[in-house]
Motif scaffolding. Structure first.
Motif, PDB file in Angstrom:
ATOM      1  N   LEU A  50     -78.322 -10.767 -53.172  1.00  0.00           N
ATOM      2  CA  LEU A  50     -79.480 -10.433 -54.006  1.00  0.00           C
ATOM      3  C   LEU A  50     -79.131  -9.249 -54.893  1.00  0.00           C
ATOM      4  N   HIS A  51     -79.939  -9.088 -55.941  1.00  0.00           N
ATOM      5  CA  HIS A  51     -79.701  -8.044 -56.940  1.00  0.00           C
ATOM      6  C   HIS A  51     -80.851  -7.038 -56.862  1.00  0.00           C
ATOM      7  N   GLY A  52     -80.581  -5.856 -56.340  1.00  0.00           N
ATOM      8  CA  GLY A  52     -81.617  -4.837 -56.163  1.00  0.00           C
ATOM      9  C   GLY A  52     -82.429  -4.551 -57.426  1.00  0.00           C
ATOM     10  N   PRO A  59     -81.388 -21.168 -68.761  1.00  0.00           N
ATOM     11  CA  PRO A  59     -80.217 -21.301 -67.887  1.00  0.00           C
ATOM     12  C   PRO A  59     -79.423 -19.985 -67.812  1.00  0.00           C
ATOM     13  N   LEU A  60     -78.499 -19.924 -66.887  1.00  0.00           N
ATOM     14  CA  LEU A  60     -77.875 -18.661 -66.478  1.00  0.00           C
ATOM     15  C   LEU A  60     -77.464 -17.706 -67.602  1.00  0.00           C
ATOM     16  N   LEU A  61     -76.617 -18.144 -68.526  1.00  0.00           N
ATOM     17  CA  LEU A  61     -76.035 -17.175 -69.462  1.00  0.00           C
ATOM     18  C   LEU A  61     -77.092 -16.601 -70.402  1.00  0.00           C
ATOM     19  N   GLU A  62     -78.039 -17.434 -70.821  1.00  0.00           N
ATOM     20  CA  GLU A  62     -79.149 -16.938 -71.666  1.00  0.00           C
ATOM     21  C   GLU A  62     -80.092 -16.065 -70.845  1.00  0.00           C
ATOM     22  N   TRP A  63     -80.294 -16.445 -69.599  1.00  0.00           N
ATOM     23  CA  TRP A  63     -81.184 -15.691 -68.702  1.00  0.00           C
ATOM     24  C   TRP A  63     -80.644 -14.277 -68.471  1.00  0.00           C
ATOM     25  N   LEU A  64     -79.328 -14.178 -68.336  1.00  0.00           N
ATOM     26  CA  LEU A  64     -78.728 -12.850 -68.135  1.00  0.00           C
ATOM     27  C   LEU A  64     -79.013 -11.964 -69.341  1.00  0.00           C
ATOM     28  N   SER A  89     -68.788 -20.520 -59.747  1.00  0.00           N
ATOM     29  CA  SER A  89     -69.184 -21.907 -60.053  1.00  0.00           C
ATOM     30  C   SER A  89     -70.672 -22.165 -59.841  1.00  0.00           C
ATOM     31  N   GLU A  90     -71.454 -21.327 -60.522  1.00  0.00           N
ATOM     32  CA  GLU A  90     -72.918 -21.443 -60.416  1.00  0.00           C
ATOM     33  C   GLU A  90     -73.457 -22.438 -61.432  1.00  0.00           C
ATOM     34  N   ASN A  91     -72.859 -22.419 -62.636  1.00  0.00           N
ATOM     35  CA  ASN A  91     -73.463 -23.093 -63.785  1.00  0.00           C
ATOM     36  C   ASN A  91     -72.345 -23.665 -64.653  1.00  0.00           C
ATOM     37  N   SER A 139     -83.181 -21.213 -54.166  1.00  0.00           N
ATOM     38  CA  SER A 139     -84.270 -20.920 -55.095  1.00  0.00           C
ATOM     39  C   SER A 139     -83.736 -20.616 -56.488  1.00  0.00           C
ATOM     40  N   SER A 140     -82.693 -19.821 -56.545  1.00  0.00           N
ATOM     41  CA  SER A 140     -82.082 -19.472 -57.823  1.00  0.00           C
ATOM     42  C   SER A 140     -81.493 -20.706 -58.504  1.00  0.00           C
ATOM     43  N   ASN A 141     -80.846 -21.558 -57.739  1.00  0.00           N
ATOM     44  CA  ASN A 141     -80.243 -22.763 -58.310  1.00  0.00           C
ATOM     45  C   ASN A 141     -81.305 -23.644 -58.947  1.00  0.00           C
ATOM     46  N   SER A 197     -84.447 -22.334 -60.066  1.00  0.00           N
ATOM     47  CA  SER A 197     -85.051 -21.594 -61.189  1.00  0.00           C
ATOM     48  C   SER A 197     -84.204 -21.661 -62.444  1.00  0.00           C
ATOM     49  N   LEU A 198     -82.889 -21.457 -62.260  1.00  0.00           N
ATOM     50  CA  LEU A 198     -82.002 -21.383 -63.424  1.00  0.00           C
ATOM     51  C   LEU A 198     -81.399 -22.756 -63.747  1.00  0.00           C
ATOM     52  N   MET A 199     -81.905 -23.762 -63.045  1.00  0.00           N
ATOM     53  CA  MET A 199     -81.465 -25.154 -63.263  1.00  0.00           C
ATOM     54  C   MET A 199     -79.950 -25.279 -63.192  1.00  0.00           C
ATOM     55  N   SER A 229     -81.137 -14.835 -51.063  1.00  0.00           N
ATOM     56  CA  SER A 229     -82.359 -15.033 -51.862  1.00  0.00           C
ATOM     57  C   SER A 229     -82.014 -15.070 -53.350  1.00  0.00           C
ATOM     58  N   ASP A 230     -80.896 -14.421 -53.727  1.00  0.00           N
ATOM     59  CA  ASP A 230     -80.536 -14.206 -55.137  1.00  0.00           C
ATOM     60  C   ASP A 230     -81.712 -13.731 -55.969  1.00  0.00           C
ATOM     61  N   VAL A 231     -82.531 -12.859 -55.407  1.00  0.00           N
ATOM     62  CA  VAL A 231     -83.519 -12.174 -56.249  1.00  0.00           C
ATOM     63  C   VAL A 231     -82.765 -11.529 -57.409  1.00  0.00           C
TER      64      VAL A 231
HETATM   65  N1  GUN Z   1     -73.908 -14.324 -62.587  1.00  0.00           N
HETATM   66  C1  GUN Z   1     -73.612 -13.122 -63.111  1.00  0.00           C
HETATM   67  N2  GUN Z   1     -74.630 -12.267 -62.970  1.00  0.00           N
HETATM   68  C2  GUN Z   1     -75.605 -12.934 -62.323  1.00  0.00           C
HETATM   69  C3  GUN Z   1     -76.906 -12.579 -61.886  1.00  0.00           C
HETATM   70  O1  GUN Z   1     -77.381 -11.461 -62.063  1.00  0.00           O
HETATM   71  N3  GUN Z   1     -77.610 -13.554 -61.252  1.00  0.00           N
HETATM   72  C4  GUN Z   1     -77.111 -14.806 -61.039  1.00  0.00           C
HETATM   73  N4  GUN Z   1     -77.856 -15.704 -60.409  1.00  0.00           N
HETATM   74  N5  GUN Z   1     -75.895 -15.159 -61.465  1.00  0.00           N
HETATM   75  C5  GUN Z   1     -75.149 -14.243 -62.096  1.00  0.00           C
END
Ligand code: GUN
Ligand code: FE
Length: 418
Positions: A66-68, A81-86, A222-224, A283-285, A287-289, A309-311
């Motif tokens: 998780l991310h504090g 999706p992930l890269l735009e969400w970041l 390998s999230e996205n 949950s993160s997978n 949310s971020l599709m 949780s990947d909050v």
């Molecule tokens: N990949 C790089 N940074 C992040 C982040 O903050 N959250 C998620 N889910 N993936 C990432």
């Protein structure tokens, strides 16, 4: 001094096997597990017993990703999706943690909420800010949350307001490691954000530091699909994503890799051979599709899967919800493929949320004799009293139906915290 908790004790002995002790005593000696007994023997007559009646006594939870600094916007910003969400949400939020008094206030709340939810062990990302990372470690330790926290390293592909030079990143990492020595329950973990955020020079520095000081590592893998393509462009000499971490000595049995949704057979074989711990974040997978993790396949292969949780890619701090989400996601995958072996069991979910994390931190599975107690009391006694319901079924039902309001007690390091 002997003390005991009495109730229905359930422990995760292996990914497939629950240890179930109906109406039993969890006996402690100075806060350490002494044993589990159906009755107290004569030499235990002086034991002070806390009787929780028909409630469930479980291992407390380990949130292994998780991310504090992202906790404050959990549940918002769910549309990219992930890269735009970041770029849109995560980076601007994390930038606020250059302000240490803001960090103190936010991290105190987070530490409190973790304990209320029964999470006593974490592997957490902070932001790149050293001083706020130390504040996060201090607040967790004060609340009784143990585990690892990482100052994030990022020296490229980040906005100017949230990017270090390579030199700054190296220098601040050394300062953070030095100042972290004052903590006993919360330890540092090297945290290259993910391959795209780090130059080769920075990764090489972190790999060397890991080898010299025997430090653990956490990152994303390998999230996205967009992320994987970007890694291919940035590191053309590495045929697969994992090989970036491996090249720099950041891929072994002390490594947590969040997601691994799109890891193919070859990447998964490398994880298994090196003993890397994949962290499943359902949950993160969603949310971020990002995709639906083949978590049942990972378990069948003998991977050391933990849950996170990947909050705030994920939408809940609750590891009860996280378990339910993981079971649901595995069934979505099964439904899409019409392969019912994709569904994970309550045994799997409970193990990944408890013992899998414990073993990463060097502890035994279940309630291991001699170890300080990490436990929760989960009170399901207001749910219908079905005549033939088993404790295994009650655990599954509790995962689906209960939340922090039903967690009556939380023990961390042998001390009651809730
Ligand atoms: N990949 C790089 N940074 C992040 C982040 O903050 N959250 C998620 N889910 N993936 C990432
Ligand atoms: Fe993450």
């Amino acid at each position: 001094m002997l003390t005991a908790l009495k109730g229905n004790i359930i422990e995760a002995l292996s990914p497939d096997i629950l240890g179930i002790h109906p109406s039993s005593y969890l006996v402690l000696e100075d806060g350490r597990v002494e044993g589990i007994y159906p009755t107290l023997t004569e030499n235990m007559a002086e034991t002070a017993v806390e009787d929780f009646g028909d409630a469930l006594i479980l291992q407390s939870f380990s949130d292994m990703h998780l991310h504090g600094p992202q906790y404050e916007y959990m549940g918002t910003g769910m549309d990219r999706p992930l890269l735009e969400w970041l770029e849109t949400y995560a980076f601007p939020t994390e930038a606020k943690y250059s302000d240490t008094s803001y960090a103190r206030e936010m991290y105190r709340t987070l530490a409190h909420d973790l304990i209320q939810n029964g999470t006593t062990r974490v592997a957490m990302f902070s932001s790149l800010h050293t001083d706020s990372t130390l504040i996060l470690m201090a607040e967790l330790e004060k609340a009784g949350v143990t585990g690892y926290v990482g100052k994030v390293n990022m020296d490229r592909n980040a906005p100017p307001y949230l990017c270090e030079t390579t030199e700054e990143s190296e220098k601040e990492t050394l300062r953070w490691l030095e100042e972290s020595k004052r903590f006993t329950l919360v330890k540092p973990i090297l945290t290259p954000r993910f391959a795209p955020s780090c130059s080769s020079e920075l990764l090489a520095f972190l790999g060397k530091l890991k080898a010299e000081r025997d430090l653990p590592v956490q990152s994303h893998l390998s999230e996205n699909l967009g992320e994987i393509a970007l890694v291919g462009q940035l590191f053309p000499d590495c045929p697969q994503y994992w090989e970036v971490y491996d090249k720099y000595g950041l891929f072994d049995s002390k490594t947590l890799m969040a997601h691994c949704v799109h890891s193919d057979r070859r990447e998964r074989a490398a994880m298994r051979l090196r003993g890397v711990h994949p962290v499943h974040c359902a949950s993160s997978n969603n949310s971020l599709m990002s995709g639906i993790s083949p978590v049942a396949d990972l378990l069948r292969e003998g991977q050391k899967v933990c849950l996170g949780s990947d909050v705030s890619g994920g939408t809940t701090l609750s590891m009860l919800r996280t378990m339910a989400n993981s079971i649901s996601a595995s069934k979505d995958r099964g439904a899409l493929q019409q392969d019912f072996s994709q569904a994970i069991s309550i045994e799997h979910a409970y193990y990944m949320t408890t013992s899998a994390g414990q073993t990463f931190f060097g502890h035994g599975a279940g309630f291991t004799v001699g170890e300080k107690l990490h436990a929760i009391v989960l009170d399901d006694t207001k749910l219908p009293k079905l005549p033939n319901i088993t404790l295994r079924e009650r655990l599954l039902r509790a995962v689906y139906r209960l939340d922090d309001r039903h967690i009556r007690a939380v023990y961390s390091e042998g001390v009651r915290r809730k």
